[in-house]
Design an enzyme around this catalytic site. Structure first.
Site, PDB file in Angstrom:
ATOM      1  N   ARG A  44      42.000 -26.320 -62.266  1.00 24.76           N
ATOM      2  CA  ARG A  44      43.372 -26.373 -60.840  1.00 24.76           C
ATOM      3  C   ARG A  44      42.955 -28.028 -60.346  1.00 24.76           C
ATOM      4  NH1 ARG A  44      42.452 -23.708 -56.688  1.00 24.76           N
ATOM      5  NH2 ARG A  44      41.139 -25.177 -55.840  1.00 24.76           N
ATOM      6  N   HIS A  52      44.198 -25.896 -53.448  1.00 26.64           N
ATOM      7  CA  HIS A  52      44.896 -24.297 -54.221  1.00 26.64           C
ATOM      8  C   HIS A  52      46.766 -24.418 -54.084  1.00 26.64           C
ATOM      9  CE1 HIS A  52      45.715 -20.453 -54.116  1.00 26.64           C
ATOM     10  NE2 HIS A  52      45.689 -20.378 -53.067  1.00 26.64           N
ATOM     11  N   TYR A  93      34.895 -27.460 -50.970  1.00 25.66           N
ATOM     12  CA  TYR A  93      34.094 -26.153 -52.026  1.00 25.66           C
ATOM     13  C   TYR A  93      33.853 -26.407 -53.115  1.00 25.66           C
ATOM     14  CZ  TYR A  93      39.017 -25.553 -53.045  1.00 25.66           C
ATOM     15  OH  TYR A  93      40.777 -25.027 -53.703  1.00 25.66           O
TER      16      TYR A  93
END
Length: 365
Positions: free
Chosen positions: A264, A268, A277
């Site tokens: 990805r 998100h 992160y």
């Protein structure tokens, strides 16, 4: 046992290797001439679909930033999986998507505005699932996986050769619903294919914190479901593996579990900051494996794609994005009475009374 016949399993089922995926993900782009590679026409369809899908995704992301969408979960970098899933199915098959699978929906021919209706906040589903043979997008992780199994089994009981394909992410494989669905599919030998788009993160949780298995595809053997793993950024490999899985399920070979290794690239959702992160170096590593760039290079190298073809695909995609932008720029026309639609197949007396009261109130304004 009485007079009940013994259930005899095929001899190959005794061999554990029958159930296991390849030791390394299947790939084709470096060897498009080898057996099992998709035909050139299908690869060109995939290329055009991926160009359009990426432009749609970029436009939807921009619309979310402008406030035209409540939220948008980008699938940038996962186009090979999205388009491959749509192309592997017949028009009579069923697709069971998640909230991140908008590109798969438009690749299946669903109107882009109807595709984004859920994310705009106008309705739970903007398209007709029956017409498009596509279930409503599922936001709760993995709850739709069991629905796919049930539909596939039900269609088979009717004598139809329908296959259901359920799209799930790596995070969904940590949910009980996923395991229940795969177990049920194995027991029923249902004609269903589970495609795990392993994009490495469940929001901010990395795969290493979700599972200690050597790979998500290995989860299939515990349920008697044959599995495979594929380079999810290799459009030719995704098409080859998915098409074979779908047709084998259609022919009575039982369910399949496919793990597609992808990434990805974006956040998100439009409300996420992935820099909190994951590292820039990690993102660059995967950007270098861009599925669209890789497919274009492979097609050009073999003389299947020209500069004119690339320009035509880009022009078509830009026109598509322009129409989408113009249509979503207009405020939706909402009918208050629609709140009472689709509550019951046969409206109750109380619902009819509420409808009458609403009409009276609207007429006063």
């Amino acid at each position: 046992m009485g007079d009940r016949p013994m259930h005899k399993e095929p001899a190959e089922w005794v061999d554990p290797s029958f159930w296991l995926p390849s030791k390394v993900p299947v790939s084709f782009l470096q060897e498009l001439e080898k057996d099992g590679a998709p035909p050139s026409e299908l690869l060109l369809d995939a290329y055009r679909g991926m160009v359009l899908g990426r432009r749609f995704d970029q436009q939807a992301t921009a619309l979310a930033r402008q406030g035209r969408l409540a939220v948008y979960p980008s699938s940038l970098g996962q186009e090979a999986c999205q388009v491959g899933a749509a192309l592997a199915l017949r028009a009579t098959d069923w697709l069971f998507p998640t909230y991140r699978d908008c590109v798969a929906l438009v690749s299946r021919g669903i109107d882009p505005v109807e595709t984004l209706t859920l994310l705009r906040g106008d309705a739970h589903c903007g398209y007709d699932p029956t017409r498009h043979r596509t279930a409503p997008q599922c936001t709760p992780l993995a709850t739709h996986a069991a629905h796919a199994v049930g539909l596939a089994h039900g269609e088979r009981l009717k004598g139809k050769d329908t296959v259901a394909l359920a799209l799930v992410g790596d995070g969904a494989t940590s949910e009980g619903d996923f395991h229940e669905a795969v177990n049920l599919a194995g027991v029923l030998r249902a004609p269903v294919v589970f495609l795990i788009q392993n994009n490495r993160y469940a929001i901010s949780v990395p795969l290493s914190a979700q599972s200690a298995a050597p790979g998500l595809a290995y989860k299939g053997i515990g349920y008697g479901v044959r599995a495979e793993q594929v380079d999810g950024n290799d459009a030719a490999a995704v098409l080859s593996v998915l098409t074979a899985a779908v047709e084998d399920a259609r022919a009575g070979g039982g369910p399949r579990l496919i793990e597609a290794h992808t990434y990805r690239v974006g956040p998100h959702t439009s409300a996420d900051d992935p820099s909190r992160y994951r590292t820039a170096a990690e993102e660059e590593h995967w950007r270098a494996r861009d599925p669209l760039v890789r497919l274009e290079a492979a097609l050009r190298e073999r003389g299947l794609l020209t500069d004119a073809d690339v320009a035509a695909a880009a022009e078509e995609a830009e026109a598509y994005a322009t129409r989408l932008r113009e249509r979503l720029a207009a405020d939706p026309e909402a009918d208050p009475a629609a709140l009472l639609d689709h509550v019951f197949a046969t409206p109750t007396p109380q619902l009819l009374a509420q409808r009458d009261a609403l009409h009276i109130e609207l007429e006063r304004r």
